[in-house]
Design a protein around this motif. Structure first.
Motif, PDB file in Angstrom:
ATOM      1  N   ILE A   1       1.088  -1.214   0.053  1.00  0.00           N
ATOM      2  CA  ILE A   1       0.007  -0.037   0.025  1.00  0.00           C
ATOM      3  C   ILE A   1       1.020   1.222   0.059  1.00  0.00           C
ATOM      4  CG2 ILE A   1      -1.862   1.356   1.235  1.00  0.00           C
ATOM      5  CD1 ILE A   1      -2.776  -1.287   2.474  1.00  0.00           C
ATOM      6  N   TYR A   2       1.958   1.372   0.717  1.00  0.00           N
ATOM      7  CA  TYR A   2       2.904   2.442   0.930  1.00  0.00           C
ATOM      8  C   TYR A   2       3.543   2.654  -0.538  1.00  0.00           C
ATOM      9  CZ  TYR A   2       6.920   5.131   2.349  1.00  0.00           C
ATOM     10  OH  TYR A   2       8.049   5.994   2.210  1.00  0.00           O
ATOM     11  N   ARG A   3       4.086   1.722  -1.090  1.00  0.00           N
ATOM     12  CA  ARG A   3       4.816   1.888  -2.304  1.00  0.00           C
ATOM     13  C   ARG A   3       3.759   2.270  -3.448  1.00  0.00           C
ATOM     14  NH1 ARG A   3       8.435  -3.575  -2.372  1.00  0.00           N
ATOM     15  NH2 ARG A   3       9.848  -2.685  -0.925  1.00  0.00           N
ATOM     16  N   LYS A   4       2.442   2.042  -3.432  1.00  0.00           N
ATOM     17  CA  LYS A   4       1.484   2.629  -4.222  1.00  0.00           C
ATOM     18  C   LYS A   4       1.411   4.092  -4.497  1.00  0.00           C
ATOM     19  CE  LYS A   4       0.091  -1.396  -6.068  1.00  0.00           C
ATOM     20  NZ  LYS A   4       0.890  -2.358  -5.646  1.00  0.00           N
ATOM     21  N   LEU A   5       1.578   4.620  -3.269  1.00  0.00           N
ATOM     22  CA  LEU A   5       1.210   6.286  -3.204  1.00  0.00           C
ATOM     23  C   LEU A   5       2.745   6.847  -3.368  1.00  0.00           C
ATOM     24  CD1 LEU A   5      -1.013   6.279  -0.014  1.00  0.00           C
ATOM     25  CD2 LEU A   5      -1.589   6.305  -2.381  1.00  0.00           C
ATOM     26  N   ASN A   6       3.838   6.103  -3.769  1.00  0.00           N
ATOM     27  CA  ASN A   6       5.061   6.677  -4.076  1.00  0.00           C
ATOM     28  C   ASN A   6       5.456   7.682  -2.698  1.00  0.00           C
ATOM     29  OD1 ASN A   6       5.634   5.291  -6.477  1.00  0.00           O
ATOM     30  ND2 ASN A   6       3.922   6.699  -7.556  1.00  0.00           N
ATOM     31  N   GLY A   7       5.388   7.150  -1.614  1.00  0.00           N
ATOM     32  CA  GLY A   7       5.885   8.249  -0.646  1.00  0.00           C
ATOM     33  C   GLY A   7       5.177   9.621  -0.476  1.00  0.00           C
ATOM     34  N   ARG A   8       4.069   9.609  -0.837  1.00  0.00           N
ATOM     35  CA  ARG A   8       3.374  10.897  -0.768  1.00  0.00           C
ATOM     36  C   ARG A   8       2.765  11.099   0.582  1.00  0.00           C
ATOM     37  NH1 ARG A   8      -1.557  10.854  -4.615  1.00  0.00           N
ATOM     38  NH2 ARG A   8      -1.120   8.628  -4.932  1.00  0.00           N
ATOM     39  N   ILE A   9       2.493  10.059   1.344  1.00  0.00           N
ATOM     40  CA  ILE A   9       2.208  10.188   2.616  1.00  0.00           C
ATOM     41  C   ILE A   9       3.277   9.279   3.371  1.00  0.00           C
ATOM     42  CG2 ILE A   9       0.181   9.555   4.253  1.00  0.00           C
ATOM     43  CD1 ILE A   9      -1.574   9.565   2.042  1.00  0.00           C
ATOM     44  N   GLY A  10       3.548  10.107   4.633  1.00  0.00           N
ATOM     45  CA  GLY A  10       4.689   9.186   5.480  1.00  0.00           C
ATOM     46  C   GLY A  10       4.274   7.935   5.857  1.00  0.00           C
ATOM     47  N   LEU A  11       5.083   6.984   6.178  1.00  0.00           N
ATOM     48  CA  LEU A  11       4.637   5.663   6.580  1.00  0.00           C
ATOM     49  C   LEU A  11       3.847   5.615   7.789  1.00  0.00           C
ATOM     50  CD1 LEU A  11       5.001   2.790   5.686  1.00  0.00           C
ATOM     51  CD2 LEU A  11       7.186   2.595   6.909  1.00  0.00           C
ATOM     52  N   ILE A  12       4.184   6.608   8.859  1.00  0.00           N
ATOM     53  CA  ILE A  12       3.671   6.877  10.387  1.00  0.00           C
ATOM     54  C   ILE A  12       2.197   7.225  10.184  1.00  0.00           C
ATOM     55  CG2 ILE A  12       3.664   7.881  12.333  1.00  0.00           C
ATOM     56  CD1 ILE A  12       6.652   7.824  12.567  1.00  0.00           C
ATOM     57  N   SER A  13       2.163   8.645   9.088  1.00  0.00           N
ATOM     58  CA  SER A  13       0.749   9.022   8.929  1.00  0.00           C
ATOM     59  C   SER A  13      -0.116   8.138   8.286  1.00  0.00           C
ATOM     60  CB  SER A  13       1.026  10.505   8.262  1.00  0.00           C
ATOM     61  OG  SER A  13       1.879  11.315   8.884  1.00  0.00           O
ATOM     62  N   LEU A  14       0.539   7.513   7.279  1.00  0.00           N
ATOM     63  CA  LEU A  14      -0.235   6.781   6.467  1.00  0.00           C
ATOM     64  C   LEU A  14      -1.021   5.470   7.386  1.00  0.00           C
ATOM     65  CD1 LEU A  14      -1.462   5.894   3.805  1.00  0.00           C
ATOM     66  CD2 LEU A  14       0.593   4.332   3.374  1.00  0.00           C
ATOM     67  N   THR A  15      -0.266   4.973   8.285  1.00  0.00           N
ATOM     68  CA  THR A  15      -0.677   3.940   9.124  1.00  0.00           C
ATOM     69  C   THR A  15      -1.655   4.311  10.021  1.00  0.00           C
ATOM     70  OG1 THR A  15       1.530   2.868   9.186  1.00  0.00           O
ATOM     71  CG2 THR A  15       0.330   2.084  10.751  1.00  0.00           C
ATOM     72  N   LYS A  16      -1.412   5.405  10.558  1.00  0.00           N
ATOM     73  CA  LYS A  16      -2.485   6.140  11.583  1.00  0.00           C
ATOM     74  C   LYS A  16      -3.815   6.474  10.879  1.00  0.00           C
ATOM     75  CE  LYS A  16       0.552   8.196  14.949  1.00  0.00           C
ATOM     76  NZ  LYS A  16       0.972   9.572  15.463  1.00  0.00           N
ATOM     77  N   ASN A  17      -3.737   6.925   9.506  1.00  0.00           N
ATOM     78  CA  ASN A  17      -4.997   7.183   9.045  1.00  0.00           C
ATOM     79  C   ASN A  17      -5.634   6.070   8.678  1.00  0.00           C
ATOM     80  OD1 ASN A  17      -4.691   9.874   9.256  1.00  0.00           O
ATOM     81  ND2 ASN A  17      -3.651  10.360   7.304  1.00  0.00           N
ATOM     82  N   TYR A  18      -4.851   5.002   8.315  1.00  0.00           N
ATOM     83  CA  TYR A  18      -5.527   3.620   7.901  1.00  0.00           C
ATOM     84  C   TYR A  18      -6.059   2.983   9.085  1.00  0.00           C
ATOM     85  CZ  TYR A  18      -5.536  -1.024   5.949  1.00  0.00           C
ATOM     86  OH  TYR A  18      -6.246  -2.291   5.524  1.00  0.00           O
ATOM     87  N   ASN A  19      -5.575   2.912  10.222  1.00  0.00           N
ATOM     88  CA  ASN A  19      -6.050   2.229  11.438  1.00  0.00           C
ATOM     89  C   ASN A  19      -7.464   3.162  11.807  1.00  0.00           C
ATOM     90  OD1 ASN A  19      -4.083   0.508  11.476  1.00  0.00           O
ATOM     91  ND2 ASN A  19      -2.749   1.443  12.895  1.00  0.00           N
ATOM     92  N   LYS A  20      -7.374   4.485  11.912  1.00  0.00           N
ATOM     93  CA  LYS A  20      -8.655   5.164  12.142  1.00  0.00           C
ATOM     94  C   LYS A  20      -9.611   5.059  11.018  1.00  0.00           C
ATOM     95  CE  LYS A  20      -6.030   8.812  14.498  1.00  0.00           C
ATOM     96  NZ  LYS A  20      -5.352  10.397  14.579  1.00  0.00           N
TER      97      LYS A  20
END
Length: 407
Positions: free
Chosen positions: A243-262
Motif C-alpha cells: 500500500i505504501y509503495r502504491k502512493l510513491n511516498g506521498r504520505i509518510g509511513l507513520i501518518s499513512l498507518t495512523k489514518n489507515y487504522n482510524k
C-alpha cells in the motif's frame, strides 16, 4: 569469501544480466510513451538507490514511532551453533587469524546456509511469541532484523526490539533463554538505535551504495543472491509495504498507518489476487489500478537466431493488425490487448469508439456490437455498421474480408 566460488559469480552475474535485459527491453505503454519495466521495479540490486532510500525511511519511521511511544531498545546478535559452521576462526602464534575446517560441521541440507537462515528467523518468531513479549500490547512492541554472513558464509542475525521500559528486563531474559550458542549477545545501552542498526544493514550494501555496477558487486551481495536471503525484515507495525509503495511516498509511513487504522484511508482489495485495486481517503481518490496493455515482449536473448526471430514476430503481429484494423493502421503500437469478451463495460465502449470504421473487418465489428447489445450498451455510431450492409457493393465486401453471397 563467504563461501562464494568463481562458478557462483559467473552464474549469478549471468542471471542478473538476463533480469536487467528483460526489465530494460519490456515496456508499458502509458500516455503515448513506452516506459520500461525497470522504471517500476526495484530490489537490493535493481534500482538499488530507491531500495536503500526506502529501507532508510522504514528504519527511521520505526525509530520515530518507538520514541513517540516511549519505548526502549534491545539489541541482540543471534548466532548458530558449531554444526552450522563449515569453517572456524583460529588465532595463530604469530597473532594472525585464520579460517580452518570445522570438524563439528554437519554437511547436509538441514545445516545448509539457507536452513541456518530459516532457523534464525524461526528463533525471532519464538522470541516475539514468548510469554513476556505477548504480555505487551501489540502497538507497544516492534522490531527490526537483518541477516549477514560470517566469513565462512554461515548466517547470523541482528535483532533490534523496542519495548516499554517496565518490560525491558523480562524481554532480555526471554531473548537470552533462546540463545543457540555462547557467541550470541544482548545490549540495552543504545544511544542512537537507528544509527546502530543501520550500521549493520549498510555494511552489507556498501558495494550497492557506492557503485552498483555488475562488475563491482562483492561476495557479500552474491551471498544474498545465491542463498535467497532477505537483507531486512520488520514487524507489522505499519501498513503493508504494498500500500505504501502504491502512493510513491506521498504520505509518510507513520501518518499513512495512523489514518489507515482510524478508517480515514480505505483500500479496496481484489478478492482473487488479494492485491490493492483502489486507495482513497475522505477527500477523494489517492490511487487506482489501471489496466495497462503490454507492449510486445522483446527478450531476444531467449531466441536462437535473435534478428530473424524478432523480425518474424513483428511481421506476424503487423499482419494480424492489418487484418483486424485495415492496412492504413501500421502506426498502431504492438499491444497485447485484453480479449473483447473480458473487457469491462468502460473498456469495451472505449475500444468500440476508437475503431476505424472505414477500414475495419465487418465480421470483427459485428462481433463487438453483439457483445455491446448483450450488455445493453447502446452506443452505436450507425456509420458503416452491419446495419448498413444493404448499401455496400460486392467490392466493399471483398475489401472487408467478407464472402459475397451469389444469391
Amino acid at each position: 569469501m563467504y563461501g562464494i566460488t568463481e562458478a557462483d559469480k559467473v552464474f549469478l552475474k549471468n542471471k542478473l544480466e538476463n533480469q536487467k535485459r528483460y526489465l530494460d527491453n519490456n515496456f508499458l505503454y502509458i500516455n503515448g510513451k513506452n516506459i520500461p519495466y525497470s522504471h517500476f521495479y526495484f530490489s537490493s540490486w535493481h534500482n538499488s538507490n530507491r531500495y536503500i532510500a526506502e529501507l532508510n525511511n522504514r528504519v527511521s519511521s520505526l525509530n520515530d514511532y518507538a520514541e513517540k511511544e516511549g519505548l526502549k531498545p534491545i539489541f541482540a546478535v543471534l548466532t548458530l551453533p558449531s554444526e552450522y559452521h563449515r569453517q572456524k576462526m583460529i588465532t595463530l602464534k604469530s597473532g594472525r587469524s585464520k579460517l580452518v575446517y570445522n570438524k563439528k560441521y554437519i554437511n547436509d541440507d538441514k545445516h545448509s546456509v539457507k536452513s541456518g537462515s530459516n532457523k534464525l528467523q524461526f528463533l525471532v518468531r519464538s522470541i516475539m511469541n514468548s510469554k513476556h513479549f505477548r504480555n505487551i500490547p501489540p502497538k507497544q512492541r516492534c522490531y527490526i532484523s537483518t541477516k549477514e554472513p560470517h566469513l565462512d558464509g554461515t548466517c547470523h542475525l541482528n535483532l533490534l526490539v523496542f519495548v516499554p521500559e517496565e518490560y525491558l528486563n523480562d524481554c532480555v531474559s526471554a531473548i537470552k533463554s533462546r540463545f543457540l550458542d555462547t557467541h550470541s549477545k544482548v545490549e540495552t545501552n543504545i544511544n542512537n538505535p537507528t544509527a546502530y542498526i543501520m550500521k549493520y544493514i549498510f555494511k552489507t550494501l556498501d558495494d550497492l551504495r557506492q557503485n552498483p555496477e555488475l562488475e563491482n558487486l562483492t561476495d557479500i551481495t552474491f551471498w544474498y543472491l545465491k542463498h535467497h536471503i532477505r537483507h531486512f525484515t520488520m514487524s507489522k507495525t505499519f501498513v503493508s509495504l504494498e500500500i505504501y509503495r502504491k502512493l510513491n511516498g506521498r504520505i509518510g509511513l507513520i501518518s499513512l498507518t495512523k489514518n489507515y487504522n482510524k478508517g480515514l484511508i480505505t483500500v479496496i482489495i481484489d478478492p482473487e489476487t488479494k492485491k490493492p485495486v483502489q486507495i482513497f481517503d475522505e477527500f477523494g481518490e489517492l490511487w487506482q489500478k489501471i489496466k495497462i496493455p503490454k507492449v510486445c515482449n522483446n527478450t531476444p536473448y531467449k531466441m536462437n537466431d535473435k534478428n530473424i526471430s524478432k523480425r518474424f514476430k513483428e511481421l506476424q503481429l503487423l499482419n494480424y493488425i492489418d487484418e483486424l484494423f485495415g492496412s492504413d493502421n501500421k502506426n498502431i503500437k504492438c499491444l497485447n490487448r485484453i480479449p473483447i469478451n473480458r473487457m469491462s463495460n468502460f473498456e469495451l465502449v472505449n475500444y468500440y469508439h476508437n475503431l476505424d470504421l472505414e477500414n475495419i473487418n465487418l465480421q470483427h465489428l459485428g462481433y463487438v456490437e453483439n457483445i455491446l447489445l448483450e450488455r445493453d450498451l447502446n452506443c452505436f455510431t450507425h456509420i458503416n455498421t452491419p446495419h448498413d450492409l444493404n448499401n455496400l457493393t460486392a467490392n466493399d465486401f471483398i475489401k472487408r474480408g467478407l464472402n459475397v453471397n451469389p444469391s
